[in-house]
Design an enzyme around this catalytic site. Structure first.
Site, PDB file in Angstrom:
ATOM      1  N   TYR A 143      92.205  93.913  71.700  1.00  0.00           N
ATOM      2  CA  TYR A 143      93.011  92.713  71.954  1.00  0.00           C
ATOM      3  C   TYR A 143      92.890  92.219  73.390  1.00  0.00           C
ATOM      4  O   TYR A 143      92.946  91.018  73.643  1.00  0.00           O
ATOM      5  CB  TYR A 143      94.501  92.991  71.678  1.00  0.00           C
ATOM      6  CG  TYR A 143      94.951  92.727  70.265  1.00  0.00           C
ATOM      7  CD1 TYR A 143      94.363  93.391  69.198  1.00  0.00           C
ATOM      8  CD2 TYR A 143      95.969  91.823  69.995  1.00  0.00           C
ATOM      9  CE1 TYR A 143      94.787  93.153  67.907  1.00  0.00           C
ATOM     10  CE2 TYR A 143      96.395  91.581  68.707  1.00  0.00           C
ATOM     11  CZ  TYR A 143      95.803  92.251  67.666  1.00  0.00           C
ATOM     12  OH  TYR A 143      96.225  92.014  66.382  1.00  0.00           O
ATOM     13  N   LYS A 175      89.454 105.974  64.266  1.00  0.00           N
ATOM     14  CA  LYS A 175      88.146 105.883  63.616  1.00  0.00           C
ATOM     15  C   LYS A 175      87.182 106.721  64.458  1.00  0.00           C
ATOM     16  O   LYS A 175      86.157 106.240  64.945  1.00  0.00           O
ATOM     17  CB  LYS A 175      87.724 104.400  63.526  1.00  0.00           C
ATOM     18  CG  LYS A 175      86.478 104.124  62.710  1.00  0.00           C
ATOM     19  CD  LYS A 175      86.643 104.339  61.207  1.00  0.00           C
ATOM     20  CE  LYS A 175      85.299 104.171  60.501  1.00  0.00           C
ATOM     21  NZ  LYS A 175      85.354 104.575  59.081  1.00  0.00           N
ATOM     22  N   ASP A 200      90.308 103.882  57.565  1.00  0.00           N
ATOM     23  CA  ASP A 200      89.974 103.438  56.202  1.00  0.00           C
ATOM     24  C   ASP A 200      90.713 104.292  55.171  1.00  0.00           C
ATOM     25  O   ASP A 200      91.280 103.787  54.204  1.00  0.00           O
ATOM     26  CB  ASP A 200      88.451 103.432  55.966  1.00  0.00           C
ATOM     27  CG  ASP A 200      87.746 104.703  56.425  1.00  0.00           C
ATOM     28  OD1 ASP A 200      88.379 105.547  57.098  1.00  0.00           O
ATOM     29  OD2 ASP A 200      86.545 104.856  56.109  1.00  0.00           O
ATOM     30  N   ASP A 209      97.984  96.563  63.707  1.00  0.00           N
ATOM     31  CA  ASP A 209      98.212  95.198  63.225  1.00  0.00           C
ATOM     32  C   ASP A 209      97.951  95.139  61.724  1.00  0.00           C
ATOM     33  O   ASP A 209      98.755  94.627  60.944  1.00  0.00           O
ATOM     34  CB  ASP A 209      97.286  94.229  63.969  1.00  0.00           C
ATOM     35  CG  ASP A 209      97.438  92.791  63.481  1.00  0.00           C
ATOM     36  OD1 ASP A 209      98.587  92.347  63.353  1.00  0.00           O
ATOM     37  OD2 ASP A 209      96.408  92.142  63.233  1.00  0.00           O
ATOM     38  N   ASP A 234     100.929  95.142  58.313  1.00  0.00           N
ATOM     39  CA  ASP A 234     101.034  94.109  57.270  1.00  0.00           C
ATOM     40  C   ASP A 234     100.932  94.752  55.886  1.00  0.00           C
ATOM     41  O   ASP A 234     101.665  94.403  54.955  1.00  0.00           O
ATOM     42  CB  ASP A 234      99.919  93.060  57.414  1.00  0.00           C
ATOM     43  CG  ASP A 234     100.363  91.844  58.233  1.00  0.00           C
ATOM     44  OD1 ASP A 234     101.206  92.032  59.142  1.00  0.00           O
ATOM     45  OD2 ASP A 234      99.888  90.732  57.972  1.00  0.00           O
TER      46      ASP A 234
HETATM   47  C1  IPM Z   1     101.540  90.623  64.847  1.00  0.00           C
HETATM   48  C2  IPM Z   1     100.750  89.340  64.806  1.00  0.00           C
HETATM   49  C3  IPM Z   1     100.130  89.105  66.165  1.00  0.00           C
HETATM   50  C4  IPM Z   1      99.178  90.244  66.448  1.00  0.00           C
HETATM   51  C5  IPM Z   1      99.446  87.748  66.332  1.00  0.00           C
HETATM   52  C6  IPM Z   1     100.401  86.615  66.046  1.00  0.00           C
HETATM   53  C7  IPM Z   1      98.819  87.586  67.676  1.00  0.00           C
HETATM   54  O1  IPM Z   1      99.818  89.385  63.784  1.00  0.00           O
HETATM   55  O2  IPM Z   1     102.479  90.714  65.667  1.00  0.00           O
HETATM   56  O3  IPM Z   1     101.237  91.518  64.079  1.00  0.00           O
HETATM   57  O4  IPM Z   1      98.004  90.203  66.029  1.00  0.00           O
HETATM   58  O5  IPM Z   1      99.587  91.181  67.103  1.00  0.00           O
HETATM   59 MG    MG Z   2      99.952  91.116  62.557  1.00  0.00          MG
END
Ligand code: IPM
Ligand code: MG
Length: 352
Positions: free
Chosen positions: A141, A191, A223, A247, A251
């Site tokens: 990042y 990884k 993975d 990240d 999700d």
């Molecule tokens: C998160 C989001 C952010 C990230 C984006 C909005 C930059 O996806 O907080 O998970 O990638 O960290």
């Molecule tokens: Mg995210």
């Protein structure tokens, strides 16, 4: 915490951000906390439109003068073609970096009665009670990045992945400390079979484990972790991982428990300073319609009371009120129901 005031910077941002933070503020007001002071600031696409920058200096100043930040969302499809440093997302990335918010805590657990809403089998989902501890200040990042031409004239994009040992050590400690307060299990995700960055990550996590002999440490390639998260998610307690893997996995974890509309997060600096935000984004498709589920933001406010202000009792009270509202059948559109933003806020306030 500075003296006996609670200075909270509310950065509502884009899309559904203002609607959902409004409800979280109502919930905080209902608690009648003494010394509560709310500050405002512009972030994201709305800040770009007003000031020409997604994270104006005045916003950073407001953030620094506060004890904690309650954050809504940033993101605006119309601004996705701007140069990268002017895009809405830079507001959250900039705050994380500027304020040293290196530890991102993303808990995932199924609320009772919502097991049927996940895409997993209910009996699998019911077992989930995990915490993702994601590093937030390093990795691919924030490494050197850019576009260049190769010697033979092809376009090439690059993003440098790296972690220094002190960065790994401090997030590993955050993970171990969290595990000590939970089921004392931590899985470090990397990884290391391919990446040198991950090899160092793994070595340093193992070194740090000597400080936490009670925590059972395991390691998993990312993975495989993605696979185990849908196969045996109940086996995870704390997952500690880098910025990019965290990240993605967070999700995924949010879907495993039903809806991203219920997941809160804390981004912590050393000490008690933190930024608290729902992990869903700005949802421009439903923005301004009063349809968004504010529960994730309300639950983020609860995390704020817990981690930045040490108000465990009030934090638990908010979480219990959300659980009661859900148990009473209050469901936003994300959960297949029809309750609007305001009505969900009402239900939480009434259950406090
Ligand atoms: C998160 C989001 C952010 C990230 C984006 C909005 C930059 O996806 O907080 O998970 O990638 O960290
Ligand atoms: Mg995210």
């Amino acid at each position: 915490m500075k003296s006996n005031t609670m200075r909270i910077a509310v950065f509502a941002g884009d899309g559904i951000g203002p609607e959902v933070t409004e409800q979280a503020v109502r919930v905080l007001d209902k608690l009648g906390l003494s010394g509560l002071e709310l500050l405002e600031g512009d972030v994201g696409g709305m800040a770009y439109r007003k000031h020409g920058h997604p994270l104006p200096p005045a916003t950073i100043e407001t953030a620094r003068s506060a004890d904690a930040i309650l954050f809504g969302a940033v993101g605006d499809f119309d601004l996705d073609t701007l140069e990268r440093h002017l895009r809405p997302e830079q507001a959250i990335l900039g705050l994380r970096k500027e304020l040293g918010l290196f530890a991102n805590l993303r808990p995932a657990r199924v609320f009772e009665g919502l097991e049927e809403l996940t895409t997993l089998k209910p009996e699998v989902a019911r077992e989930i009670d995990l915490l993702i501890v994601r590093e937030l200040n390093g990795d691919v990042y924030f490494g050197e990045k850019g576009m260049r031409k190769t010697a033979d004239g092809r376009r090439e994009g690059y993003d440098m992945m790296s972690y220094a040992e002190d960065e790994v050590r401090r997030i590993a400690r955050t993970g171990f400390e969290a595990a000590m307060k939970r089921r004392k299990k931590m899985c470090s995700v990397d990884k290391a079979n391919v990446l040198e960055t991950s090899q160092l990550w793994r070595d340093v996590v193992i070194e740090t484990s000597a400080e936490f002999p009670e925590v059972e440490l395991s390691h998993m390639y990312v993975d495989n972790a993605a696979m185990q998260l849908v196969k045996n998610p109940g086996d995870f307690d704390v997952i500690v991982t880098g910025n990019l893997f965290g990240d993605i996995l967070s999700d995924q974890a949010s879907m495993c428990v039903g809806s991203i509309g219920l997941l809160a997060s804390a981004s912590l600096a050393e000490g008690t300073y933190g930024l608290y935000e729902p992990i869903h984004g700005s949802a421009p498709d439903i923005a301004g319609k009063g349809l968004a589920n504010p529960m994730a933001t309300v639950l983020s406010a609860a995390m704020m009371l817990r981690y930045s202000f040490g108000l465990e009792e009030q934090a638990s009270a908010i979480e219990a009120a959300v659980a009661r509202a859900l148990a009473a059948g209050v469901r936003g559109g994300d959960l297949g129901g029809s309750a609007g933003t305001r009505a969900i806020g009402d239900a939480i306030v009434d259950n406090l």
